[in-house]
Design a protein around this motif. Structure first.
Motif, short mmCIF file in Angstrom:
data_model
loop_
_atom_site.label_atom_id
_atom_site.label_comp_id
_atom_site.label_asym_id
_atom_site.label_seq_id
_atom_site.Cartn_x
_atom_site.Cartn_y
_atom_site.Cartn_z
N UNK A 49 24.84 10.25 22.31
CA UNK A 49 24.44 11.61 21.98
C UNK A 49 25.63 12.48 21.58
N UNK A 50 26.76 12.31 22.25
CA UNK A 50 27.92 13.15 21.98
C UNK A 50 28.43 12.92 20.56
N UNK A 51 28.46 11.67 20.10
CA UNK A 51 28.89 11.39 18.73
C UNK A 51 27.86 11.90 17.72
N UNK A 52 26.58 11.71 18.01
CA UNK A 52 25.54 12.22 17.11
C UNK A 52 25.64 13.74 17.01
N UNK A 53 25.87 14.40 18.14
CA UNK A 53 25.98 15.86 18.17
C UNK A 53 27.16 16.33 17.32
N UNK A 54 28.28 15.63 17.42
CA UNK A 54 29.46 15.99 16.62
C UNK A 54 29.17 15.86 15.13
#
Length: 133
Positions: A49-54
């Motif tokens: 999720x953190x990479x997708x959010x970025x």
């Protein structure tokens, strides 16, 4: 007279949209160089999720709609009336197109990008951070 058709409108309302797309770069029309290539996968609730959010923040910045994921008090002064509706609608559509069906079902009741973003962070950021401990 209605405004120009956005690339995502033809996908949502047109008959040529693929039934299942995991990589939105497949959605880009190669015949229209004005549309930037988007290489962001659809978040499925299981991936990072953190990479997708970025990456999604970058997509929103590129489309000049990033403030739509902030609280309404932080919207730019230039976002008024019809422009505000258009920017919020564009951001909502952009987020919706970058989520798989199972994630969309979890945030279905959310009406704008800020609510979607907040709900996604509540659901998935906590899971990600707890797995890192």
């Amino acid at each position: 007279m209605p405004g120009p058709v956005r690339w995502y409108q033809s996908l949502v309302f047109g008959s040529s949209a693929p039934a299942s797309v995991n990589n939105l770069s497949d959605l880009r029309s190669s015949s229209d160089p004005a549309i930037p290539k988007i290489d962001t996968y659809r978040f499925d609730g299981k991936s990072d999720f953190v990479m997708w959010r970025r990456k999604m923040k970058a997509v929103l910045v590129q489309n000049k709609i990033a403030p739509a994921i902030c609280s309404p008090e932080k919207y730019p002064e230039s976002w008024k009336g019809e422009i505000l509706k258009e920017k919020i609608g564009d951001a909502h559509s952009c987020l919706t197109l970058h989520l798989t069906d199972n994630v969309l079902r979890e945030i279905d009741e959310k009406d704008n990008a800020f609510e979607i973003w907040t709900k996604l962070e509540k659901l998935y950021l906590g899971k990600y951070l707890s797995n890192k401990i």
